[in-house]
Design a protein around this motif. Sequence first.
Motif, PDB file in Angstrom:
ATOM      1  N   ASP A   1      87.321  17.095  11.654  1.00  0.00           N
ATOM      2  CA  ASP A   1      86.917  18.049  12.465  1.00  0.00           C
ATOM      3  C   ASP A   1      87.966  19.376  12.544  1.00  0.00           C
ATOM      4  OD1 ASP A   1      84.372  16.882  13.071  1.00  0.00           O
ATOM      5  OD2 ASP A   1      85.558  15.797  14.901  1.00  0.00           O
ATOM      6  N   ILE A   2      89.053  19.168  12.023  1.00  0.00           N
ATOM      7  CA  ILE A   2      90.048  20.175  12.121  1.00  0.00           C
ATOM      8  C   ILE A   2      90.291  20.960  10.841  1.00  0.00           C
ATOM      9  CG2 ILE A   2      92.811  20.514  12.498  1.00  0.00           C
ATOM     10  CD1 ILE A   2      92.485  17.812  14.023  1.00  0.00           C
ATOM     11  N   VAL A   3      90.505  22.370  10.942  1.00  0.00           N
ATOM     12  CA  VAL A   3      90.748  23.194   9.854  1.00  0.00           C
ATOM     13  C   VAL A   3      91.983  23.915  10.334  1.00  0.00           C
ATOM     14  CG1 VAL A   3      90.141  25.200   8.752  1.00  0.00           C
ATOM     15  CG2 VAL A   3      88.502  23.541   9.128  1.00  0.00           C
ATOM     16  N   LEU A   4      93.106  23.987   9.442  1.00  0.00           N
ATOM     17  CA  LEU A   4      94.176  24.797   9.600  1.00  0.00           C
ATOM     18  C   LEU A   4      93.936  26.266   9.349  1.00  0.00           C
ATOM     19  CD1 LEU A   4      97.128  22.643   8.150  1.00  0.00           C
ATOM     20  CD2 LEU A   4      96.501  22.577  10.472  1.00  0.00           C
ATOM     21  N   ALA A   5      94.637  27.272  10.071  1.00  0.00           N
ATOM     22  CA  ALA A   5      94.575  28.803   9.892  1.00  0.00           C
ATOM     23  C   ALA A   5      95.834  29.093   9.943  1.00  0.00           C
ATOM     24  CB  ALA A   5      93.661  29.233  10.786  1.00  0.00           C
ATOM     25  N   GLY A   6      96.196  30.155   9.345  1.00  0.00           N
ATOM     26  CA  GLY A   6      97.660  30.730   9.262  1.00  0.00           C
ATOM     27  C   GLY A   6      97.684  32.104   8.674  1.00  0.00           C
ATOM     28  N   ASP A   7      98.269  32.963   9.334  1.00  0.00           N
ATOM     29  CA  ASP A   7      98.355  34.399   9.189  1.00  0.00           C
ATOM     30  C   ASP A   7     100.045  34.490   8.489  1.00  0.00           C
ATOM     31  OD1 ASP A   7      97.785  37.232   9.544  1.00  0.00           O
ATOM     32  OD2 ASP A   7      99.614  37.035  10.913  1.00  0.00           O
ATOM     33  N   THR A   8      99.736  35.266   7.457  1.00  0.00           N
ATOM     34  CA  THR A   8     101.116  35.533   6.590  1.00  0.00           C
ATOM     35  C   THR A   8     101.898  34.351   6.350  1.00  0.00           C
ATOM     36  OG1 THR A   8     101.960  36.554   8.749  1.00  0.00           O
ATOM     37  CG2 THR A   8     100.712  37.925   7.325  1.00  0.00           C
ATOM     38  N   SER A   9     103.062  34.520   7.175  1.00  0.00           N
ATOM     39  CA  SER A   9     104.029  33.588   6.993  1.00  0.00           C
ATOM     40  C   SER A   9     103.577  32.325   7.911  1.00  0.00           C
ATOM     41  CB  SER A   9     105.451  33.641   7.763  1.00  0.00           C
ATOM     42  OG  SER A   9     105.149  34.164   9.144  1.00  0.00           O
ATOM     43  N   GLY A  10     102.549  32.287   8.637  1.00  0.00           N
ATOM     44  CA  GLY A  10     101.932  31.001   9.336  1.00  0.00           C
ATOM     45  C   GLY A  10     101.035  30.356   8.335  1.00  0.00           C
ATOM     46  N   ALA A  11     100.373  31.120   7.051  1.00  0.00           N
ATOM     47  CA  ALA A  11      99.864  30.257   6.123  1.00  0.00           C
ATOM     48  C   ALA A  11     100.906  29.474   5.302  1.00  0.00           C
ATOM     49  CB  ALA A  11      99.339  31.444   5.141  1.00  0.00           C
ATOM     50  N   GLY A  12     101.941  30.310   4.998  1.00  0.00           N
ATOM     51  CA  GLY A  12     103.091  29.372   4.536  1.00  0.00           C
ATOM     52  C   GLY A  12     103.564  28.056   5.217  1.00  0.00           C
ATOM     53  N   LEU A  13     103.387  28.475   6.545  1.00  0.00           N
ATOM     54  CA  LEU A  13     103.680  27.256   7.407  1.00  0.00           C
ATOM     55  C   LEU A  13     102.401  26.069   7.312  1.00  0.00           C
ATOM     56  CD1 LEU A  13     105.753  25.956   9.419  1.00  0.00           C
ATOM     57  CD2 LEU A  13     104.867  27.317  11.289  1.00  0.00           C
ATOM     58  N   ALA A  14     101.426  26.506   7.255  1.00  0.00           N
ATOM     59  CA  ALA A  14     100.109  25.736   7.158  1.00  0.00           C
ATOM     60  C   ALA A  14     100.385  24.847   5.751  1.00  0.00           C
ATOM     61  CB  ALA A  14      99.016  26.415   7.110  1.00  0.00           C
ATOM     62  N   LEU A  15     100.634  25.583   4.630  1.00  0.00           N
ATOM     63  CA  LEU A  15     100.933  24.815   3.648  1.00  0.00           C
ATOM     64  C   LEU A  15     101.997  23.833   3.558  1.00  0.00           C
ATOM     65  CD1 LEU A  15     100.025  27.805   0.934  1.00  0.00           C
ATOM     66  CD2 LEU A  15      98.932  25.612   1.044  1.00  0.00           C
ATOM     67  N   SER A  16     103.167  24.240   4.059  1.00  0.00           N
ATOM     68  CA  SER A  16     104.120  23.303   4.521  1.00  0.00           C
ATOM     69  C   SER A  16     103.750  22.080   5.150  1.00  0.00           C
ATOM     70  CB  SER A  16     105.208  23.824   5.104  1.00  0.00           C
ATOM     71  OG  SER A  16     106.105  24.958   4.560  1.00  0.00           O
ATOM     72  N   LEU A  17     102.780  22.140   6.092  1.00  0.00           N
ATOM     73  CA  LEU A  17     102.306  21.079   7.070  1.00  0.00           C
ATOM     74  C   LEU A  17     101.372  20.233   6.074  1.00  0.00           C
ATOM     75  CD1 LEU A  17     102.006  19.448   9.454  1.00  0.00           C
ATOM     76  CD2 LEU A  17     100.024  21.140  10.199  1.00  0.00           C
TER      77      LEU A  17
ATOM     78  N   TYR B   1     101.658  34.651   3.127  1.00  0.00           N
ATOM     79  CA  TYR B   1     103.022  34.866   2.348  1.00  0.00           C
ATOM     80  C   TYR B   1     103.571  33.541   1.931  1.00  0.00           C
ATOM     81  CZ  TYR B   1     107.729  37.455   2.592  1.00  0.00           C
ATOM     82  OH  TYR B   1     108.791  37.866   2.333  1.00  0.00           O
ATOM     83  N   VAL B   2     103.537  33.458   0.726  1.00  0.00           N
ATOM     84  CA  VAL B   2     104.162  31.997   0.422  1.00  0.00           C
ATOM     85  C   VAL B   2     105.327  32.254  -0.724  1.00  0.00           C
ATOM     86  CG1 VAL B   2     102.101  30.959   0.731  1.00  0.00           C
ATOM     87  CG2 VAL B   2     102.154  31.953  -1.410  1.00  0.00           C
ATOM     88  N   ASP B   3     105.639  33.572  -1.319  1.00  0.00           N
ATOM     89  CA  ASP B   3     106.439  33.816  -2.246  1.00  0.00           C
ATOM     90  C   ASP B   3     107.917  34.014  -1.453  1.00  0.00           C
ATOM     91  OD1 ASP B   3     108.358  34.265  -4.477  1.00  0.00           O
ATOM     92  OD2 ASP B   3     106.865  35.561  -5.285  1.00  0.00           O
ATOM     93  N   LEU B   4     108.753  33.131  -1.432  1.00  0.00           N
ATOM     94  CA  LEU B   4     110.071  33.321  -0.546  1.00  0.00           C
ATOM     95  C   LEU B   4     110.983  33.595  -1.730  1.00  0.00           C
ATOM     96  CD1 LEU B   4     109.764  30.696   1.887  1.00  0.00           C
ATOM     97  CD2 LEU B   4     108.652  32.825   1.703  1.00  0.00           C
ATOM     98  N   SER B   5     110.916  33.931  -2.839  1.00  0.00           N
ATOM     99  CA  SER B   5     111.987  34.378  -3.780  1.00  0.00           C
ATOM    100  C   SER B   5     112.821  35.456  -3.458  1.00  0.00           C
ATOM    101  CB  SER B   5     111.576  34.197  -5.248  1.00  0.00           C
ATOM    102  OG  SER B   5     110.518  35.316  -5.232  1.00  0.00           O
TER     103      SER B   5
ATOM    104  N   VAL C   1     108.607  24.524   0.971  1.00  0.00           N
ATOM    105  CA  VAL C   1     109.021  26.256   1.370  1.00  0.00           C
ATOM    106  C   VAL C   1     108.430  26.773  -0.148  1.00  0.00           C
ATOM    107  CG1 VAL C   1     110.599  25.493   3.239  1.00  0.00           C
ATOM    108  CG2 VAL C   1     111.297  25.945   0.549  1.00  0.00           C
ATOM    109  N   ASP C   2     108.055  26.086  -1.087  1.00  0.00           N
ATOM    110  CA  ASP C   2     107.434  26.700  -2.269  1.00  0.00           C
ATOM    111  C   ASP C   2     106.197  26.211  -2.715  1.00  0.00           C
ATOM    112  OD1 ASP C   2     107.365  28.035  -4.454  1.00  0.00           O
ATOM    113  OD2 ASP C   2     108.968  27.034  -5.876  1.00  0.00           O
ATOM    114  N   PRO C   3     105.196  26.443  -1.972  1.00  0.00           N
ATOM    115  CA  PRO C   3     103.810  25.902  -2.466  1.00  0.00           C
ATOM    116  C   PRO C   3     103.422  26.481  -3.842  1.00  0.00           C
ATOM    117  CG  PRO C   3     103.579  27.679  -0.833  1.00  0.00           C
ATOM    118  CD  PRO C   3     105.092  27.317  -0.788  1.00  0.00           C
TER     119      PRO C   3
END
Length: 397
Positions: free
Chosen positions: A233-249, A270-274, A312-314
């Motif tokens: 029943d749960i969907v993750l949502a992330g904005d910019t760096s929050g999207a990167g945090l969602a992928l980390s989770l 925002y997922v490219d931290l290079s 940190v590198d999805p």
Amino acid sequence: MSDEPLREQTPDSLELRHLRAFVVVAQELNFGRAAARLFVSQSTLSRQIATLARSLGCVLLRRSTQYVALTLAGRTLLEQVPAVLDDLDDVIQATRSTGGELAERIRRLGDQFADLTYADVDALRAAAERHYALMPIAPEIAFAPVNAGGVPGLVASPAQPDRAWVLLLHGGTYTSGSAYGFRSLAGALADTVHGKVLTPDYRLAPEHPFPAALDDVHAAYTWLISRDAAPHDIVLAGDTSGAGLALSLLLRLKDRGQPLPAGSVMFTPYVDLSAAAPGTLPDLPAPSATRRGTAWGIARYLNGHRLDDPLVDPLHADLRGLPPMLLQAAAGDEGLPDAERLTDHARSQGIDVRLEIYPVAAQSFQLYWSFLPEAADALTQVGDFVRTVSGSAPPRP
């Protein structure tokens, strides 16, 4: 008096979304495939086609358990309406390009960030909260503070929510933003999903570098599935760096064999931290609204942590087994390549992923749902996506 016969006017009840839905169904001649393309349920699609037929006073499709076929009226509509929709899209695009009022309004909202850098995190945090305070709150949405597994947060809820939950992770380059500041977006999501939205106040860098934010959102997710919601029943949502945090989770949950949510939504991910890698960071902080500027914020978040860590590198991580993803990005945002690369990588790993690109220039444009048509459309798509992947709430008319 003219001898030219009178032409019937377009019915006032005719809606563009119904016409677009008809075109996809007519092209596919299959409601299942059409619903998947549009990210809506088949029942929602059936209602849209039925509403269109009633508006036009014509039977457009013949449908049985084995086939879908166009009537003569349906063929006529299919021959004409795609070109009409394309012309209308061109007119709207030209009108917005000429006027530019909405773009100018968004630019003015961001003026306060023009001279700020991540060298002064306190000033950035204050500016971010002032910015969020200008956004309206959706009507009839209630907010309640919660302690989500030791992490403070806010729950946004409509009057009679369905079972769907969204775990919303705010942006801010891991250094700014708050659950309180993101009430506008959380409320809009709660309204479009017709479910509850939990926004955790995860700890921020530089006081709390990686993995503090990840630990907090992990705790909030664990609390959620132990108290009020099943993972499906749960969907993750992330904005910019929050999207990167969602992928980390998501990657941490997968690595630890814990239940995964039904899906994830990434707003301008925002997922490219290079750019924060040693030796690439600019000598002086650039303006915070630029990618070179945000590199300083990312560096303070990573605090020397290795960049090749999959958490940190999805873009190079093993994403196999993750649930469906919906990515939304702005065509004029310099972060668009992140969304495109993430889409390609996820798709190559067998993930059900959809990328939607909207003709706007503003990063995090979904924040402007109250006056920007593209933002309102984007949130409608999020609502359909959440209901489709979670299966926990019936489609809304």
